[in-house]
Design an enzyme around this catalytic site. Structure first.
Site, short mmCIF file in Angstrom:
data_model
loop_
_atom_site.label_atom_id
_atom_site.label_comp_id
_atom_site.label_asym_id
_atom_site.label_seq_id
_atom_site.Cartn_x
_atom_site.Cartn_y
_atom_site.Cartn_z
CG PHE A 1 -2.96 58.18 6.52
CD1 PHE A 1 -2.22 57.19 5.97
CD2 PHE A 1 -3.74 58.11 7.49
CE1 PHE A 1 -3.03 55.45 6.21
CE2 PHE A 1 -4.60 56.33 7.77
CZ PHE A 1 -4.25 55.52 6.86
CG ASP A 2 -6.98 56.53 5.29
OD1 ASP A 2 -6.13 56.88 6.33
OD2 ASP A 2 -7.73 55.76 4.87
CE1 TYR B 1 -11.94 64.31 34.30
CE2 TYR B 1 -11.78 66.34 33.73
CZ TYR B 1 -12.25 65.72 33.39
OH TYR B 1 -13.32 66.06 32.46
CG HIS C 1 -9.87 51.49 3.57
ND1 HIS C 1 -10.61 53.42 3.52
CD2 HIS C 1 -9.36 52.04 4.00
CE1 HIS C 1 -9.85 53.69 4.72
NE2 HIS C 1 -9.15 52.59 4.88
CG ASP D 1 0.93 62.74 9.63
OD1 ASP D 1 0.76 61.95 10.74
OD2 ASP D 1 -0.45 61.91 8.63
CB ALA E 1 2.05 58.65 11.70
CE LYS F 1 -0.04 54.65 12.49
NZ LYS F 1 -1.62 55.24 13.08
N1 F0G Z 1 -0.72 59.42 9.88
C1 F0G Z 1 -0.75 58.96 8.81
C2 F0G Z 1 0.48 59.06 8.56
C3 F0G Z 1 -1.26 57.35 9.45
O1 F0G Z 1 -0.59 56.74 8.76
C4 F0G Z 1 -2.16 57.67 10.06
C5 F0G Z 1 -2.92 56.25 10.26
C6 F0G Z 1 -2.83 58.25 11.16
C7 F0G Z 1 -2.31 59.47 10.20
C8 F0G Z 1 -3.91 58.65 11.91
O2 F0G Z 1 -3.68 57.50 13.18
O3 F0G Z 1 -4.70 55.23 12.65
O4 F0G Z 1 -4.14 56.83 15.27
O5 F0G Z 1 -5.90 57.52 14.15
N2 F0G Z 1 -2.35 55.35 10.44
C9 F0G Z 1 -2.94 54.14 10.10
C10 F0G Z 1 -2.47 52.59 9.16
C11 F0G Z 1 -4.18 53.55 10.07
O6 F0G Z 1 -2.53 51.92 9.00
O7 F0G Z 1 -1.61 53.05 7.99
P1 F0G Z 1 -4.55 56.89 14.01
#
Ligand code: F0G
Length: 458
Positions: A124-125, A72, A449, A214, A216, A257
């Site tokens: 990102f969304d 833990y 979406h 960010d 990813a 990713k």
């Molecule tokens: N930032 C970027 C640039 C992303 O593309 C994503 C996720 C996230 C943050 C959030 O990360 O999914 O681990 O919580 N993108 C995915 C996509 C879902 O399909 O592009 P997460």
């Protein structure tokens, strides 16, 4: 004769996939309310809904999982992950989280408050969602060129320094930090140049602000810097990665990713005050500081994944596959965001379904058509994903309307790419007959979406 290019790996384990009939797909699509997120994966033949958490781990990653320490507190898996992150990025403080949006939630809980403005390049969304849900504004400062899908420039994900400087000059007191997404997913998996990252740093320094990446798809961004930016051809991906992060104060990471794991994420920073502030939110939201929503074994797999995916061969194999799909689409004259991005092809639906009005969501319509054609699941990165304006509640039609075909890492072969290209060509060939799109029957207030219910317009 020069030897052709081939993958830098061979396959050790396979997973069967199944084709379906058009009748089956029509039924399933209706049951899913014309929203591909509502389909069952077994109803999909080739799945390009995302490159997130869908990659194939290597034998080394699977082997590392057996070394997972599930303690833990103070698990050795955490320290192996932390050491890898520090070696790659230079950041000494690391907070694991269960995925990328959780990293955003933890860090933004500390940093973002109502009335703030967070400038960046096409947030990102989920990033935008975490800013807007705190009654703050995600201010898009992406270069205008990113909106012209046919324009071919090497770093279409860049921040426009003029827009950023203007935001800071006018609202410095409301800006908690600047966020740069590498690569820029929403603009089409487009990279940000080192030069641009340096410009952002200089502006941030001028106004005494910090910068978050960010991250990813940071490794894919490093690949593009190596192959497209002057002065980087002879540098390794790891050297470029280190240099990129030297220009930031911290990062949020969706490890699903470029970490090539199925679940995971983290925050990393060089600043103790950010660590101290964020850690108070990690414990209630994610879990104790040395696991934050991840299993020990998953942290070990991630440490190896980060190491592997900052090697040139692995990235070259990946990006060349995305380019291969792009070349096939070129043969058929199908328009997409040019040049091909790092993780996906973004098909320009507004240039294909020209008879479908924007109020009937052309990119969503194309997504549905491609699924019906061949069981291929892409996803809309367009007017539905853009959500409504938080103030006016109007649909936001200002951005691009794209069908994203995200390519999972190390999963499909170029034969699958051929199937995708030809299926899309078949839809493209009958584009003149597609005159009606879809309408919204039910939607959520934020990030609609995923759950939106649609109906074909009669
Ligand atoms: N930032 C970027 C640039 C992303 O593309 C994503 C996720 C996230 C943050 C959030 O990360 O999914 O681990 O919580 N993108 C995915 C996509 C879902 O399909 O592009 P997460």
């Amino acid at each position: 004769m020069e030897l052709p290019f081939a993958e830098s790996w061979k396959i050790k384990m396979v997973e069967p996939i199944r084709k379906s009939t058009r009748e089956e797909r029509e039924r399933w699509m209706k049951e899913a309310h014309y929203n591909v997120f509502q389909l069952k994966a077994e109803q999909v033949y080739i799945d390009c809904i995302t490159d997130s958490g869908t990659g194939a781990m290597s034998d080394r990653q699977w082997a590392a999982m057996m070394m997972g320490d599930e303690s833990y507190a103070g698990a050795s898996s955490f320290f192996r992950l932390k050491d890898t992150i520090t070696r790659l990025t230079g950041f000494t403080y690391v907070i694991p989280t269960h995925q990328g949006r959780a990293a955003e939630n933890v860090l933004f809980s500390y940093l973002v408050k109502a009335g703030d403005i967070v400038p960046g390049n096409s947030h990102f969304d989920t990033t935008k969602g975490h800013i807007e849900s705190r009654k703050a504004i995600a201010l898009d400062c992406t270069i205008d060129e990113a909106k012209d899908t046919q324009l071919e420039i090497p770093f279409k994900g860049n921040v426009d320094p003029k827009k950023l400087e203007k935001a800071l000059a006018e609202h410095a007191d409301k800006i908690p930090f600047i966020i740069v997404t590498i690569t820029n997913n929403t603009a089409g998996g487009q990279p940000v140049s080192m030069q641009n990252l340096r410009e952002v740093r200089a502006i941030a320094d001028k106004y005494n602000k910090r910068v978050v990446f960010d991250s990813a798809r940071f490794a894919e961004n490093a690949y593009f810097i190596k192959t497209r930016e002057e002065g980087y051809a002879d540098k390794t991906i790891k050297e470029i990665t280190k240099e990129m992060f030297s220009l930031a104060d911290g990062m949020t990471m969706s490890a699903k990713k470029d970490g090539i794991v199925n679940m995971g994420g983290f925050i990393a920073t060089r600043w103790e005050d950010w660590y101290e502030g964020a850690k108070c939110y990690c414990i209630p939201f994610e879990g104790y500081l040395t696991y934050g929503g991840m299993n020990g074994r998953d942290m070990d797999a991630l440490a190896v994944g980060l190491d592997e995916n900052t090697e040139f061969d692995n990235l070259e194999t990946r990006i060349k596959q995305v380019e291969y799909l792009a070349k096939r689409l070129d043969e058929f004259g199908i328009p997409y965001q040019r040049p091909a991005g790092g993780h996906a092809i973004f098909v320009d639906a507004s240039k294909i379904l020209t008879h479908v009005p924007k109020e009937q969501f052309p990119a969503q319509t194309l997504t549905v058509e491609l699924y019906l054609e061949a069981g291929i699941r892409g996803c809309e990165i367009g007017y539905i994903l853009a959500d409504r304006d938080p103030v006016t509640r109007e649909n936001r039609f200002g951005g691009l309307d794209l069908l994203r075909l995200a390519i999972p890492r190390r999963v499909y072969t170029n034969n699958h790419m051929d199937v995708i290209a030809v299926a899309l060509k078949n839809v493209y060939d009958r584009r003149e007959q597609i005159t009606k799109g879809v309408k919204i029957v039910w939607e959520a207030e934020l990030m609609r979406h995923f759950t939106v219910q649609l109906e074909p317009v009669k």
